[in-house]
Design a protein around this motif. Structure first.
Motif, mmCIF file in Angstrom:
data_model
loop_
_atom_site.group_PDB
_atom_site.id
_atom_site.type_symbol
_atom_site.label_atom_id
_atom_site.label_comp_id
_atom_site.label_asym_id
_atom_site.label_seq_id
_atom_site.Cartn_x
_atom_site.Cartn_y
_atom_site.Cartn_z
ATOM 1 N N ASN A 1 0.717 -1.182 -0.010
ATOM 2 C CA ASN A 1 -0.130 -0.031 0.146
ATOM 3 C C ASN A 1 0.830 1.327 -0.042
ATOM 4 O OD1 ASN A 1 -1.692 2.235 1.150
ATOM 5 N ND2 ASN A 1 -3.173 0.642 1.254
ATOM 6 N N LYS A 2 0.490 2.361 -0.931
ATOM 7 C CA LYS A 2 1.433 3.381 -1.029
ATOM 8 C C LYS A 2 1.116 4.471 0.077
ATOM 9 C CE LYS A 2 3.259 1.898 -4.714
ATOM 10 N NZ LYS A 2 2.955 0.320 -4.646
ATOM 11 N N ASP A 3 0.150 4.285 0.939
ATOM 12 C CA ASP A 3 0.136 5.136 2.423
ATOM 13 C C ASP A 3 1.159 4.554 3.183
ATOM 14 O OD1 ASP A 3 -2.263 6.501 1.244
ATOM 15 O OD2 ASP A 3 -3.487 4.816 2.037
ATOM 16 N N LEU A 4 1.845 3.670 3.010
ATOM 17 C CA LEU A 4 3.058 3.234 4.012
ATOM 18 C C LEU A 4 3.836 4.256 4.153
ATOM 19 C CD1 LEU A 4 4.358 0.582 5.288
ATOM 20 C CD2 LEU A 4 5.764 0.440 3.338
ATOM 21 N N PHE A 5 4.537 4.501 5.370
ATOM 22 C CA PHE A 5 5.777 5.617 5.710
ATOM 23 C C PHE A 5 6.765 6.009 4.639
ATOM 24 C CE2 PHE A 5 7.582 2.030 7.477
ATOM 25 C CZ PHE A 5 8.933 2.239 7.772
ATOM 26 N N LEU A 6 7.101 4.661 4.292
ATOM 27 C CA LEU A 6 8.190 4.700 3.232
ATOM 28 C C LEU A 6 7.895 5.636 2.056
ATOM 29 C CD1 LEU A 6 9.468 1.048 3.334
ATOM 30 C CD2 LEU A 6 10.651 3.083 4.490
ATOM 31 N N LYS B 1 6.045 8.206 2.169
ATOM 32 C CA LYS B 1 5.985 9.757 2.435
ATOM 33 C C LYS B 1 7.269 10.362 2.801
ATOM 34 C CE LYS B 1 1.681 8.442 4.761
ATOM 35 N NZ LYS B 1 0.860 8.468 6.011
ATOM 36 N N ILE B 2 8.439 9.678 2.427
ATOM 37 C CA ILE B 2 9.581 10.208 2.642
ATOM 38 C C ILE B 2 10.161 10.494 1.232
ATOM 39 C CG2 ILE B 2 12.122 9.775 3.465
ATOM 40 C CD1 ILE B 2 10.898 7.770 5.336
ATOM 41 N N ASP B 3 10.607 11.809 1.052
ATOM 42 C CA ASP B 3 11.398 12.169 -0.376
ATOM 43 C C ASP B 3 12.358 11.557 -0.753
ATOM 44 O OD1 ASP B 3 9.132 14.438 -0.528
ATOM 45 O OD2 ASP B 3 10.838 15.837 0.280
ATOM 46 N N TYR B 4 12.444 10.931 -1.972
ATOM 47 C CA TYR B 4 13.695 10.255 -2.535
ATOM 48 C C TYR B 4 13.459 8.745 -2.426
ATOM 49 C CZ TYR B 4 15.353 14.888 -3.509
ATOM 50 O OH TYR B 4 15.795 16.259 -3.967
ATOM 51 N N ILE B 5 13.180 8.483 -1.062
ATOM 52 C CA ILE B 5 12.924 7.186 -0.565
ATOM 53 C C ILE B 5 11.905 6.656 -1.441
ATOM 54 C CG2 ILE B 5 12.302 5.661 1.174
ATOM 55 C CD1 ILE B 5 15.414 6.502 1.330
ATOM 56 N N SER B 6 10.755 7.241 -1.580
ATOM 57 C CA SER B 6 9.475 6.908 -2.165
ATOM 58 C C SER B 6 9.680 6.481 -3.582
ATOM 59 C CB SER B 6 8.552 7.978 -1.944
ATOM 60 O OG SER B 6 8.866 9.299 -2.627
ATOM 61 N N ASN B 7 10.538 7.445 -4.307
ATOM 62 C CA ASN B 7 11.123 7.454 -5.584
ATOM 63 C C ASN B 7 11.544 5.863 -6.060
ATOM 64 O OD1 ASN B 7 9.905 9.625 -6.473
ATOM 65 N ND2 ASN B 7 11.915 10.801 -5.977
ATOM 66 N N ILE B 8 12.689 5.369 -5.134
ATOM 67 C CA ILE B 8 13.348 4.354 -5.141
ATOM 68 C C ILE B 8 12.316 3.075 -4.973
ATOM 69 C CG2 ILE B 8 14.892 2.645 -3.924
ATOM 70 C CD1 ILE B 8 16.437 5.191 -3.075
ATOM 71 N N PHE B 9 11.315 2.898 -4.033
ATOM 72 C CA PHE B 9 10.487 1.869 -3.928
ATOM 73 C C PHE B 9 9.207 2.006 -5.156
ATOM 74 C CE2 PHE B 9 12.227 1.747 0.612
ATOM 75 C CZ PHE B 9 12.456 0.544 0.422
ATOM 76 N N ASP C 1 -3.508 0.382 11.931
ATOM 77 C CA ASP C 1 -3.041 1.478 11.116
ATOM 78 C C ASP C 1 -2.182 0.653 9.826
ATOM 79 O OD1 ASP C 1 0.011 1.692 11.516
ATOM 80 O OD2 ASP C 1 -0.937 2.584 13.391
ATOM 81 N N ILE C 2 -1.894 1.183 8.712
ATOM 82 C CA ILE C 2 -1.166 0.631 7.632
ATOM 83 C C ILE C 2 0.154 0.180 8.082
ATOM 84 C CG2 ILE C 2 -0.406 2.637 6.484
ATOM 85 C CD1 ILE C 2 -1.781 -0.401 4.670
ATOM 86 N N ASP C 3 0.877 0.964 8.751
ATOM 87 C CA ASP C 3 2.352 0.937 9.251
ATOM 88 C C ASP C 3 2.322 -0.403 10.084
ATOM 89 O OD1 ASP C 3 2.973 2.984 7.780
ATOM 90 O OD2 ASP C 3 3.067 4.287 9.647
ATOM 91 N N CYS C 4 1.302 -0.772 10.912
ATOM 92 C CA CYS C 4 1.622 -1.786 11.728
ATOM 93 C C CYS C 4 1.163 -3.016 10.858
ATOM 94 C CB CYS C 4 0.318 -1.663 12.871
ATOM 95 S SG CYS C 4 0.708 -0.559 14.385
ATOM 96 N N ILE C 5 0.316 -3.107 9.974
ATOM 97 C CA ILE C 5 -0.144 -3.969 9.044
ATOM 98 C C ILE C 5 1.073 -4.564 8.339
ATOM 99 C CG2 ILE C 5 -1.262 -4.667 7.033
ATOM 100 C CD1 ILE C 5 -3.664 -2.940 8.030
ATOM 101 N N PHE C 6 1.898 -3.412 7.842
ATOM 102 C CA PHE C 6 3.244 -3.769 7.175
ATOM 103 C C PHE C 6 4.051 -4.498 8.110
ATOM 104 C CE2 PHE C 6 7.582 -2.363 6.331
ATOM 105 C CZ PHE C 6 7.561 -2.794 4.862
ATOM 106 N N TRP C 7 4.376 -4.003 9.246
ATOM 107 C CA TRP C 7 5.580 -4.885 9.825
ATOM 108 C C TRP C 7 5.024 -6.338 10.310
ATOM 109 C CZ3 TRP C 7 9.975 -3.169 9.302
ATOM 110 C CH2 TRP C 7 10.436 -1.785 9.177
#
Length: 342
Positions: A23-28, A30-38, A305-311
């Motif tokens: 899911n693109k709502d993941l915290f990663l 929301k971080i500039d540049y890091i998001s472009n990588i993923f 929340d989506i971050d907890c689901i991710f981990w």
């Protein structure tokens, strides 16, 4: 010849692909540049294809000739059992997409040859069509070109690679390309012939490596190449999916394989090497495992929340992938390899 340190890189590529499909709502994201990588991390599949070509040469380079039946049996045993498992797991939550026609198409690994069919059942499995093509042609290439030192294959590979890059980058910007979720998209991204250049480039990288295998500390060049790959994904607006990154992936693979520095000692640790061995299970089952985990969590803890689901998902995915590798992939591979034709 076994190259332990390269095995763990498969796990890293697989995990990058897993995150790119989350899911693109993941915290990663929301971080500039890091998001472009993923967002572009599905280029990890290109890494798999190139590495596959490389490993094929490393595994077989001492043979004068490859026996077709044994080769096909071993390759089938390596990838097919978990591929079928991925399909079955997928159908646990998405059975409405199933039909007899699609079932046969997917069981035969033909889905990516037909634009519009590649992404219906357990969509990471589109790569099986490509791998089947690689496995089909490799014994022919090896017996008639590689084992005989025929240099014409180098020229042919460069021509195919250049044509593929020019076509892909022009096509994606043309009026013929209709965007995501269209047949034109599936043709560009998933059609097996679009990826033949990656396997061939990996083969040639393998030939270069086995002829010039001189271990040395390449920690710094490996780190610099990895940073360059990340910067390329962030800042260079080109189409990467069909082998363009071979210009960086190939030197990275060769340098990691030659390296005897601290990174090799780290990547060769048994737990990390084991994760690399389980990377195919990670890749081929990550979507059905995600769907199953998401359904269970929605039923049991609907407010997570989506971050907890991710981990939670990441922990379950790694655990199940290790179990799938240990108790399904390895036993089935060993069983199928023992089959003899009377």
């Amino acid at each position: 010849m076994k190259i332990s340190q390269i095995t763990f890189t498969r796990f890293l590529a697989a995990m990058a692909i897993v995150i790119s499909h989350f899911n693109k709502d993941l915290f990663l994201y929301k971080i500039d540049y890091i998001s472009n990588i993923f967002l572009k991390a599905n280029v990890g599949v290109s890494y798999f294809f190139i590495l596959s070509g490389f490993i094929m040469i490393v595994a077989y380079h001492k043979k004068e000739k490859i026996e077709f039946f044994d080769y096909y049996k071993n390759r089938f045993a390596r990838i097919y059992p978990l591929y079928v498992l991925g399909l079955l797991l997928y159908l646990m939550t998405r059975y409405s997409n199933f039909s007899a026609y699609k079932g046969i198409l997917y069981l035969l690994g033909l889905q990516s040859w037909i634009p519009g069919e590649a992404m219906i059942l357990n969509f990471p499995g589109w790569s099986i069509s490509v791998e089947f093509l690689f496995y089909l042609i490799f014994p022919v290439l090896y017996n008639h070109f590689y084992s005989k030192g025929n240099k014409s294959v180098w020229v042919i590979t460069v021509i195919i690679w250049v044509i593929t890059q020019v076509f892909s980058n022009l096509y994606v910007g043309s009026s013929y390309y209709m965007g995501p979720h269209t047949e034109s998209h599936e043709f560009l991204y998933y059609f097996p012939l679009m990826h033949i250049n990656e396997f061939l480039a990996g083969n040639l990288a393998g030939i270069f490596f086995v002829k010039h295998c001189s271990p040395k500390n390449y920690d710094v060049p490996v780190v610099l190449l990895f940073i360059l790959i990340l910067l390329s994904l962030i800042f260079v607006p080109l189409f990467y999916h069909n082998g363009l990154m071979a210009v960086l992936f190939i030197p990275l693979i060769i340098l990691i394989s030659r390296n005897n520095g601290a990174l090799t000692h780290l990547f060769s640790l048994k737990p990390l090497e084991y994760l690399g061995e389980a990377s195919y299970a990670v890749y081929i089952t990550h979507i059905p495992v995600l769907y199953i985990v998401r359904e269970v969590l929605k039923w049991r803890w609907p407010s997570l929340d989506i971050d907890c689901i991710f981990w939670i998902y990441m922990g379950i995915l790694i655990l199940t992938s290790v179990l799938f590798y240990q108790y399904i992939e390895k036993p089935m591979r060993n069983y199928l390899k023992k089959i003899k034709v009377v």
